[in-house]
Design an enzyme around this catalytic site. Structure first.
Site, short mmCIF file in Angstrom:
data_model
loop_
_atom_site.label_atom_id
_atom_site.label_comp_id
_atom_site.label_asym_id
_atom_site.label_seq_id
_atom_site.Cartn_x
_atom_site.Cartn_y
_atom_site.Cartn_z
N GLU A 77 0.83 -1.22 0.00
CA GLU A 77 0.00 0.00 0.00
C GLU A 77 0.86 1.27 0.00
OE1 GLU A 77 -3.66 2.22 2.40
OE2 GLU A 77 -2.49 0.67 3.40
N LYS A 98 -2.72 -2.14 -2.85
CA LYS A 98 -3.77 -1.24 -2.36
C LYS A 98 -3.33 0.18 -2.69
CE LYS A 98 -6.60 0.06 1.61
NZ LYS A 98 -7.12 -0.32 2.95
#
Length: 295
Positions: A176, A213
């Site tokens: 992420e 992500k």
């Protein structure tokens, strides 16, 4: 669900991943949004007890099931706790929801327009414990504020280094590197990040997969090469400060990306709601996010 069944559900499931992973620094804000002020608890233990109660209420809600919520990201304390007398990961699995755990310990100060992850002491022990509890994967967050090529390269390099450690434990890493959606250089950040991730993906061994992500890109479809990459199991999107309505509208423009929202999922839930009101509110949010994820 065994590990292969969980992988299959994440790869092809028609739904989204709920982010229930607010940690120490963000917990007071999450509780305040839920209607619990800071004077309602006198210690860190009481604070974490209240946030666990909130998460338990979400997980046990009739609308929170694997039909539309295919995965959930947990905070370490939530993973170690119980829901309905069962370890939280097991409670999720029994509802058809794949459990993940947040493993980062927060962010370093900004340098070169980015914030790297702080060191993660004891990570091998945490990963082994998570694996033993039936957790499928992990999530680790960095932040990109400016279109600085050296900074973004450092973020992605660190993320893939941690991902390699996660993979060695037989877990699926969610990488992420969040682009700040308020950045004046957001579009350039998105492009540099995409290209840097692609370079690292191409270096992974054949048969290896990770998850991503990412902030919803300013240019719709920009991350399609990542969505289509054979070494990416799934690309999920964070809401990044968008309202649920705006996050869903932007997400729906990006084929193949599904949601992994936190605030946009939980923003209308309140401690004082009756169970009927709570379930109706949560169900409405789940329906809206699910629709955007399968658009």
């Amino acid at each position: 669900m065994n590990s292969q069944e969980m992988r299959d559900k994440i790869a092809a499931g028609q739904g989204f991943i709920a982010a229930l992973d607010q940690s120490g620094g963000s917990t007071p804000k999450a509780l305040k949004g839920y209607g619990i002020e800071e004077d309602a608890y006198g210690s860190e233990e009481e604070m974490f007890g209240l946030i666990h109660d909130m998460r338990s209420r979400i997980i046990t809600s009739p609308c929170f099931s694997g039909d539309k919520v295919i995965g959930a990201i947990l905070f370490e304390r939530t993973m170690d706790g119980d829901v309905d007398g069962k370890p939280t990961p097991q409670a999720l699995i029994e509802r058809g929801i794949v459990p993940f755990i947040k493993i980062d310990k927060g962010l370093e100060d900004e340098a070169n327009g980015v914030q790297l992850m702080k060191p993660i002491p004891g990570l091998d022990d945490l990963l082994a414990r998570a694996k033993g509890l039936g957790v499928f994967g992990t999530k680790e967050r960095s932040v990109i504020n400016l279109a600085n090529e050296a900074g973004i390269a450092a973020v992605v390099g660190q993320q893939f280094e941690v991902a390699a450690q996660v993979l060695r434990h037989g877990l699926m890493p969610i990488i992420e590197p969040e682009v700040n959606i308020k950045s004046a250089e957001r579009a350039d950040c998105d492009r540099i990040l995409r290209d840097e991730i692609l370079r690292h993906l191409d270096r992974l061994a054949e048969g290896t997969q990770v998850m991503l992500k990412l902030s919803i890109p300013s240019e719709a479809g920009l991350f399609q090469p990542l969505v289509d990459h054979p070494k990416v199991l799934r690309v999920v999107a964070l809401s990044g400060g968008f309202s649920r309505e705006d996050a869903c509208a932007e997400l729906a423009k990006n084929k193949g990306m599904i949601a992994s929202f936190s605030r946009a999922l939980l923003s209308d839930l309140r401690h004082g709601q009756s169970d009927e009101e709570f379930d109706k509110t949560l169900g409405g949010a789940i329906d809206e996010i699910h629709a955007a994820s399968i658009a």
